[in-house]
Design a protein around this motif. Structure first.
Motif, PDB file in Angstrom:
ATOM      1  N   PRO A 216       1.028  -1.280   0.034  1.00 21.53           N
ATOM      2  CA  PRO A 216       0.188   0.125   0.058  1.00 21.53           C
ATOM      3  C   PRO A 216       0.892   1.093   0.129  1.00 21.53           C
ATOM      4  CG  PRO A 216      -0.665  -1.610   1.608  1.00 21.53           C
ATOM      5  CD  PRO A 216       0.702  -2.130   1.232  1.00 21.53           C
ATOM      6  N   ALA A 217       0.101   2.287  -0.378  1.00 20.99           N
ATOM      7  CA  ALA A 217       1.120   3.636  -0.582  1.00 20.99           C
ATOM      8  C   ALA A 217       1.608   4.044   0.841  1.00 20.99           C
ATOM      9  CB  ALA A 217       0.242   4.628  -1.076  1.00 20.99           C
ATOM     10  N   PRO A 218       1.007   3.968   1.960  1.00 22.27           N
ATOM     11  CA  PRO A 218       1.650   4.390   3.141  1.00 22.27           C
ATOM     12  C   PRO A 218       2.745   3.877   3.623  1.00 22.27           C
ATOM     13  CG  PRO A 218      -0.643   4.616   3.650  1.00 22.27           C
ATOM     14  CD  PRO A 218      -0.353   3.845   2.146  1.00 22.27           C
ATOM     15  N   LEU A 219       2.991   2.129   3.060  1.00 20.12           N
ATOM     16  CA  LEU A 219       3.966   1.293   3.576  1.00 20.12           C
ATOM     17  C   LEU A 219       5.002   1.127   2.227  1.00 20.12           C
ATOM     18  CD1 LEU A 219       1.881  -1.377   5.359  1.00 20.12           C
ATOM     19  CD2 LEU A 219       2.964   0.790   6.265  1.00 20.12           C
ATOM     20  N   ALA A 220       5.013   2.157   1.482  1.00 24.18           N
ATOM     21  CA  ALA A 220       5.896   2.017   0.112  1.00 24.18           C
ATOM     22  C   ALA A 220       7.399   1.809   0.738  1.00 24.18           C
ATOM     23  CB  ALA A 220       5.757   3.059  -0.616  1.00 24.18           C
ATOM     24  N   HIS A 221       7.790   2.486   1.928  1.00 25.58           N
ATOM     25  CA  HIS A 221       9.099   2.592   2.441  1.00 25.58           C
ATOM     26  C   HIS A 221       9.530   1.311   2.736  1.00 25.58           C
ATOM     27  CE1 HIS A 221       6.788   2.915   5.945  1.00 25.58           C
ATOM     28  NE2 HIS A 221       7.698   2.148   6.435  1.00 25.58           N
ATOM     29  N   LEU A 222       8.816   0.104   2.731  1.00 17.75           N
ATOM     30  CA  LEU A 222       9.252  -1.320   3.031  1.00 17.75           C
ATOM     31  C   LEU A 222       9.649  -1.968   2.022  1.00 17.75           C
ATOM     32  CD1 LEU A 222       6.544  -2.194   5.574  1.00 17.75           C
ATOM     33  CD2 LEU A 222       8.628  -1.354   6.287  1.00 17.75           C
ATOM     34  N   ALA A 223       9.331  -1.360   0.795  1.00 16.59           N
ATOM     35  CA  ALA A 223       9.541  -1.983  -0.484  1.00 16.59           C
ATOM     36  C   ALA A 223      11.078  -2.462  -0.798  1.00 16.59           C
ATOM     37  CB  ALA A 223       9.144  -1.472  -1.780  1.00 16.59           C
ATOM     38  N   ASN A 224      11.395  -3.609  -1.255  1.00 15.06           N
ATOM     39  CA  ASN A 224      12.765  -4.022  -1.424  1.00 15.06           C
ATOM     40  C   ASN A 224      12.866  -4.429  -2.942  1.00 15.06           C
ATOM     41  OD1 ASN A 224      11.236  -6.601  -1.732  1.00 15.06           O
ATOM     42  ND2 ASN A 224      12.553  -7.634  -0.071  1.00 15.06           N
ATOM     43  N   ALA A 225      12.153  -4.193  -3.797  1.00 11.53           N
ATOM     44  CA  ALA A 225      12.062  -4.519  -5.197  1.00 11.53           C
ATOM     45  C   ALA A 225      11.397  -3.103  -5.996  1.00 11.53           C
ATOM     46  CB  ALA A 225      11.145  -5.636  -5.587  1.00 11.53           C
ATOM     47  N   PRO A 226      11.766  -3.066  -7.241  1.00  8.70           N
ATOM     48  CA  PRO A 226      10.835  -2.029  -7.972  1.00  8.70           C
ATOM     49  C   PRO A 226       9.571  -1.903  -7.935  1.00  8.70           C
ATOM     50  CG  PRO A 226      12.694  -2.858  -9.235  1.00  8.70           C
ATOM     51  CD  PRO A 226      12.643  -3.833  -8.198  1.00  8.70           C
ATOM     52  N   HIS A 227       8.879  -0.470  -8.151  1.00 14.51           N
ATOM     53  CA  HIS A 227       7.418  -0.371  -8.381  1.00 14.51           C
ATOM     54  C   HIS A 227       6.690  -0.751  -7.211  1.00 14.51           C
ATOM     55  CE1 HIS A 227       8.362  -0.176 -12.647  1.00 14.51           C
ATOM     56  NE2 HIS A 227       8.764  -1.355 -12.773  1.00 14.51           N
ATOM     57  N   GLY A 228       7.382  -0.477  -5.944  1.00 12.61           N
ATOM     58  CA  GLY A 228       6.678  -0.461  -4.588  1.00 12.61           C
ATOM     59  C   GLY A 228       6.201  -1.945  -4.331  1.00 12.61           C
ATOM     60  N   ARG A 229       7.067  -2.825  -4.727  1.00 16.73           N
ATOM     61  CA  ARG A 229       6.792  -3.989  -4.388  1.00 16.73           C
ATOM     62  C   ARG A 229       7.930  -4.941  -3.391  1.00 16.73           C
ATOM     63  NH1 ARG A 229       3.158  -6.081  -8.084  1.00 16.73           N
ATOM     64  NH2 ARG A 229       3.379  -8.275  -6.957  1.00 16.73           N
ATOM     65  N   TYR A 230       7.269  -5.855  -2.715  1.00 18.77           N
ATOM     66  CA  TYR A 230       7.960  -6.533  -1.583  1.00 18.77           C
ATOM     67  C   TYR A 230       8.332  -8.068  -2.014  1.00 18.77           C
ATOM     68  CZ  TYR A 230      10.064  -7.973   2.656  1.00 18.77           C
ATOM     69  OH  TYR A 230      11.031  -8.802   3.724  1.00 18.77           O
ATOM     70  N   VAL A 231       9.632  -8.719  -2.085  1.00 18.45           N
ATOM     71  CA  VAL A 231       9.809  -9.865  -2.388  1.00 18.45           C
ATOM     72  C   VAL A 231      10.268 -10.548  -1.180  1.00 18.45           C
ATOM     73  CG1 VAL A 231      10.878 -11.274  -4.068  1.00 18.45           C
ATOM     74  CG2 VAL A 231      10.232  -9.224  -4.671  1.00 18.45           C
ATOM     75  N   LEU A 232       9.599 -11.807  -0.904  1.00 19.86           N
ATOM     76  CA  LEU A 232       9.703 -12.718   0.225  1.00 19.86           C
ATOM     77  C   LEU A 232      11.083 -13.748  -0.208  1.00 19.86           C
ATOM     78  CD1 LEU A 232       6.709 -11.485   0.822  1.00 19.86           C
ATOM     79  CD2 LEU A 232       6.588 -13.616   2.018  1.00 19.86           C
ATOM     80  N   ASP A 233      11.458 -13.747   0.735  1.00 16.84           N
ATOM     81  CA  ASP A 233      12.696 -14.845   0.862  1.00 16.84           C
ATOM     82  C   ASP A 233      12.249 -16.339   0.728  1.00 16.84           C
ATOM     83  OD1 ASP A 233      14.386 -12.975   1.020  1.00 16.84           O
ATOM     84  OD2 ASP A 233      14.559 -13.157   3.254  1.00 16.84           O
ATOM     85  N   ALA A 234      11.233 -16.641   1.007  1.00 16.77           N
ATOM     86  CA  ALA A 234      10.517 -17.707   0.864  1.00 16.77           C
ATOM     87  C   ALA A 234       9.982 -18.205  -0.427  1.00 16.77           C
ATOM     88  CB  ALA A 234       9.418 -18.170   1.992  1.00 16.77           C
ATOM     89  N   ALA A 235      10.263 -19.535  -0.718  1.00 15.02           N
ATOM     90  CA  ALA A 235       9.871 -20.055  -2.138  1.00 15.02           C
ATOM     91  C   ALA A 235       8.804 -20.920  -1.768  1.00 15.02           C
ATOM     92  CB  ALA A 235      10.786 -20.850  -2.588  1.00 15.02           C
ATOM     93  N   VAL A 236       7.605 -20.631  -2.762  1.00 20.10           N
ATOM     94  CA  VAL A 236       6.231 -21.419  -2.676  1.00 20.10           C
ATOM     95  C   VAL A 236       6.291 -22.494  -3.620  1.00 20.10           C
ATOM     96  CG1 VAL A 236       3.971 -21.179  -2.992  1.00 20.10           C
ATOM     97  CG2 VAL A 236       5.136 -19.328  -2.282  1.00 20.10           C
ATOM     98  N   GLN A 237       6.175 -23.807  -2.995  1.00 21.38           N
ATOM     99  CA  GLN A 237       6.128 -24.824  -3.762  1.00 21.38           C
ATOM    100  C   GLN A 237       4.678 -25.800  -3.312  1.00 21.38           C
ATOM    101  OE1 GLN A 237       9.488 -27.179  -2.674  1.00 21.38           O
ATOM    102  NE2 GLN A 237      10.996 -25.976  -3.908  1.00 21.38           N
ATOM    103  N   PHE A 238       3.785 -25.558  -4.260  1.00 16.91           N
ATOM    104  CA  PHE A 238       2.532 -26.463  -4.035  1.00 16.91           C
ATOM    105  C   PHE A 238       2.697 -27.965  -4.276  1.00 16.91           C
ATOM    106  CE2 PHE A 238       0.911 -22.054  -4.851  1.00 16.91           C
ATOM    107  CZ  PHE A 238       0.194 -21.632  -4.012  1.00 16.91           C
TER     108      PHE A 238
END
Length: 528
Positions: A216-238
């Motif tokens: 969200p716009a008020p939490l954009a300072h937490l982004a670690n990737a471009p375009h205001g996105r946050y990428v998690l370290d965990a990998a998803v494996q269904f």
């Protein structure tokens, strides 16, 4: 039609902190939007929906605002449907109590006259009068809420909110309760959109299992990737339906995701869900061409027996046990495992259909129907008829197996009367439930429940007895009654007009029309 798979997120402490902060922030927006939606009551429309979404867009983003407004509206609609169901239940209880109060004390029931039984004692009659008054007060209050469009919704759950005042009884500390309450009120869910990258722009999982979310716009300072996105370290494996999920994300088809936290275990989970195309319904004649696997549902097991297309039991009966004690998750897993074993058995037998009873104990759980028999009412309350049927229909659709639901009337009684003893041998003990499964299967195939008895011995005069094999459903004159032959002296009664002649249904109690009109239960619609 709906598919949902879940995987555990092995997130780091930093990722968990970011997810918690985003979930709490979006949860507060969802709580405020639910308040606005509840105040609109019946005046809600597309215009007011657009206003709500526009007001939320400035606080987060257009996609998060769309997910929040849709989720809150669905929650309001669910509460509204619960109100309608509660109204029906209250009116039924009031009608039943009034009918029993009008009867004399100790009066017996008369089904032919449509009379219910009276209460057993004066004390019980007085207690029911007080209960009737309480139910009428509750009904008047609920009818006023229904007319005004007013619902009562608790974000986080009414049970958890009630536990706040009984922490000692629940064995919880205030801090533990606060963690559960915060986790239940988080909002981290986003609907998918076909044509967008990997089927979801807000919460995105790539084909390699990389999970990222739009902040969200008020939490954009937490982004670690471009375009205001946050990428998690965990990998998803269904692990379950991984190939089906992978086919959807690679084709950029819509996939909805929900991230939630389990504070009891200290784990994070992600759930992916999507809607599949409607499964074509197999014609009833084609589904029953190779016979059917009939199932008698019981409190602790499923009794199954395969029948050929002529209605004859084939092979040995099968029992699939489950345990309905414990938590809800344990009961759900037990039902799922039992149904999996049942479907595997049907595939091994080569049958294309499973016959079940169309049971519904919703109205049979009330104390007015079964009186003080608390043990039986408790048994009906914990028997998951709706969940079992819904799961069986959805799981059978994956195996291309049709589900045929039949009338459950007298299947256990007639099965025990006509099939339990003939199917019992020295090496096989046929139970009442096994015989009921045979009755269910014959009813699904269109045969009467009764079986043809063996011919008389050859030393008797009528040595040419009727056949023991079953007549096929299309055989003409198979259900006609035998003519009544007059005696050698009294010829005052004409043939075919005796007291026992006439309709087959009057002679054989198991020959009702419901046995010849089975219906096939279609796929269940996806709940909103």
């Amino acid at each position: 039609m709906g598919v949902a798979v879940r995987d555990r997120l092995r997130v780091s402490d930093a990722d968990a902190a970011v997810l918690a902060e985003v979930g709490v922030f979006l949860g507060s927006l969802a709580a405020g939007d639910l308040t606005v939606r509840s105040r609109q009551q019946l005046t809600h429309g597309t215009g007011t929906w657009a206003v709500r979404k526009r007001e939320l867009t400035g606080s987060c983003s257009a996609r998060w605002a769309g997910s929040i407004t849709k989720a809150t509206h669905d929650q309001w609609a669910l509460a509204r449907r619960g109100q309608a169901a509660h109204l029906v239940w209250l009116r039924g209880q009031i009608t039943r109590i009034e009918a029993r109060l009008a009867r004399p004390l100790g009066a017996k029931a008369d089904r032919r006259a449509g009379l219910v039984r009276g209460y057993g004692s004066r004390a019980e009659w007085h207690a029911k009068c007080r209960r009737l008054h309480a139910l009428k007060v509750c009904l008047a209050r609920l009818e006023a809420d229904w007319a005004a469009g007013r619902v009562h919704v608790v974000r986080g759950g009414k049970q958890l909110a009630h536990a706040r005042h009984h922490l000692a009884q629940m064995g919880l500390s205030e801090q533990a309760w606060r963690e559960r309450w915060q986790a239940a009120r988080m909002f981290l869910a986003a609907d998918g959109e076909s044509g967008k990258r990997f089927g979801n722009e807000t919460i995105r999982i790539t084909d390699t299992g990389r999970l990222s979310l739009k902040l969200p716009a008020p939490l954009a300072h937490l982004a670690n990737a471009p375009h205001g996105r946050y990428v998690l370290d965990a990998a998803v494996q269904f692990k379950h339906r991984s190939q089906e999920w992978l086919d959807r994300v690679t084709a950029n088809r819509a996939v909805a995701y929900r991230i939630h936290h389990d504070p009891v275990r200290g784990r994070w989970y992600v759930t992916a869900s999507w809607q599949r195309a409607a499964t074509p319904i197999l014609p009833l004649e084609a589904a029953l061409a190779r016979g059917v696997v009939a199932v008698d549902m019981n409190d602790d097991h499923l009794a199954a027996w395969r029948l050929d297309r002529h209605g004859n039991p084939v092979g040995e009966p099968q029992h699939f046990f489950y345990d309905l004690s414990g938590s809800t998750a344990h009961r759900d897993a037990q039902i799922r495992h039992a149904l999996t074993r049942l479907l595997h058995h049907a595939r091994r037998c080569g049958a294309a259909a499973i016959a079940i009873e169309d049971l519904d104990f919703t109205d049979g759980r009330s104390r007015e129907r079964h009186g003080r028999n608390k043990r039986f009412r408790r048994l009906l309350s914990r028997f998951p008829t709706a969940k079992l049927k819904a799961r069986l229909v959805s799981m059978a659709a994956e195996q291309d197996i049709a589900i045929v639901a039949v009338d459950p009337a007298y299947t256990s009684r007639w099965g025990a009367q006509h099939w339990q003893k003939p199917l019992t041998t020295r090496t096989r003990k046929t139970t009442r439930h096994d015989a009921a499964a045979v009755a269910i299967g014959r009813r699904a195939l269109g045969h009467p429940v009764r079986r043809r008895t063996t011919p008389p011995p050859h030393d008797q005069s009528d040595r040419m007895g009727h056949r023991t094999v079953q007549a096929r459903p299309e055989t003409r004159r198979r259900e006609e009654t035998r003519p009544h032959l007059p005696g050698p002296r009294m010829r005052c009664v004409t043939p075919g007009s005796g007291a026992k002649a006439g309709d087959q249904r009057t002679q054989h109690r198991s020959g009702y029309a419901a046995e010849h009109e089975p219906w096939q239960q279609g796929s269940l619609p996806l709940s909103p």
